[in-house]
Design a protein around this motif. Structure first.
Motif, PDB file in Angstrom:
ATOM      1  N   SER A  20      20.558 -24.061 -13.413  1.00 42.18           N
ATOM      2  CA  SER A  20      19.764 -24.135 -14.645  1.00 42.18           C
ATOM      3  C   SER A  20      18.455 -23.367 -14.495  1.00 42.18           C
ATOM      4  O   SER A  20      18.053 -22.617 -15.391  1.00 42.18           O
ATOM      5  N   MET A  30      23.566 -27.840  -9.871  1.00 42.19           N
ATOM      6  CA  MET A  30      23.440 -27.571 -11.303  1.00 42.19           C
ATOM      7  C   MET A  30      21.981 -27.380 -11.708  1.00 42.19           C
ATOM      8  O   MET A  30      21.690 -26.585 -12.596  1.00 42.19           O
ATOM      9  N   MET A  31      21.067 -28.090 -11.056  1.00 41.32           N
ATOM     10  CA  MET A  31      19.639 -27.890 -11.329  1.00 41.32           C
ATOM     11  C   MET A  31      19.204 -26.489 -10.915  1.00 41.32           C
ATOM     12  O   MET A  31      18.449 -25.824 -11.627  1.00 41.32           O
ATOM     13  N   LYS A  46      24.794 -32.293  -8.631  1.00 42.55           N
ATOM     14  CA  LYS A  46      23.635 -32.346  -9.525  1.00 42.55           C
ATOM     15  C   LYS A  46      22.554 -31.366  -9.082  1.00 42.55           C
ATOM     16  O   LYS A  46      21.965 -30.669  -9.909  1.00 42.55           O
ATOM     17  N   PHE A  71      18.211 -31.283 -16.520  1.00 41.13           N
ATOM     18  CA  PHE A  71      18.828 -29.961 -16.548  1.00 41.13           C
ATOM     19  C   PHE A  71      18.077 -29.045 -17.519  1.00 41.13           C
ATOM     20  O   PHE A  71      17.747 -27.905 -17.195  1.00 41.13           O
TER      21      PHE A  71
END
Length: 110
Positions: free
Chosen positions: A89, A85-86, A82, A9
């Motif tokens: 980010s 969220m990447m 996930k 992240f």
């Protein structure tokens, strides 16, 4: 993903940040060499690099699609979360870089 999630992240954030900052500043050297306005070219180049910085930070677009496919068809919702969220980010890294460039060149890039 082989790396721990939190480490990946943070890496996504700073890779996207570095692509925009480095690409815009190094890319403006060509305008400096030809006698054009360097600061305005930094902003123009930074706007063009936004989507490419996100793609570079998440490891290319096909890896993201593979993770989404695995999450949808194999029922692994954690992989979808996930990957999302990447992307968030990387978008945060791009936004931070754009704010820094706006501060540097004293121009609104919106």
């Amino acid at each position: 993903m082989e790396e721990r999630f939190f480490a990946a992240f943070i890496h996504c954030y700073f890779i996207a940040f570095g692509v925009v900052i480095g690409g815009a500043i190094i890319g403006s050297i060509g305008d400096f060499a030809t006698g054009d306005g360097t600061l305005s070219s930094i902003g123009r180049i930074a706007k063009r690099l936004r989507i490419w910085a996100i793609a570079a930070a998440i490891g290319g677009t096909f890896d993201a699609f593979t993770n989404f496919e695995k999450g949808i068809f194999e029922g692994s919702t954690m992989d979808i979360f996930k990957q999302a969220m990447m992307i968030v980010s990387a978008m945060g890294g791009v936004k931070t870089a754009m704010i820094c460039i706006e501060w540097l060149i004293q121009e609104d890039l919106s």
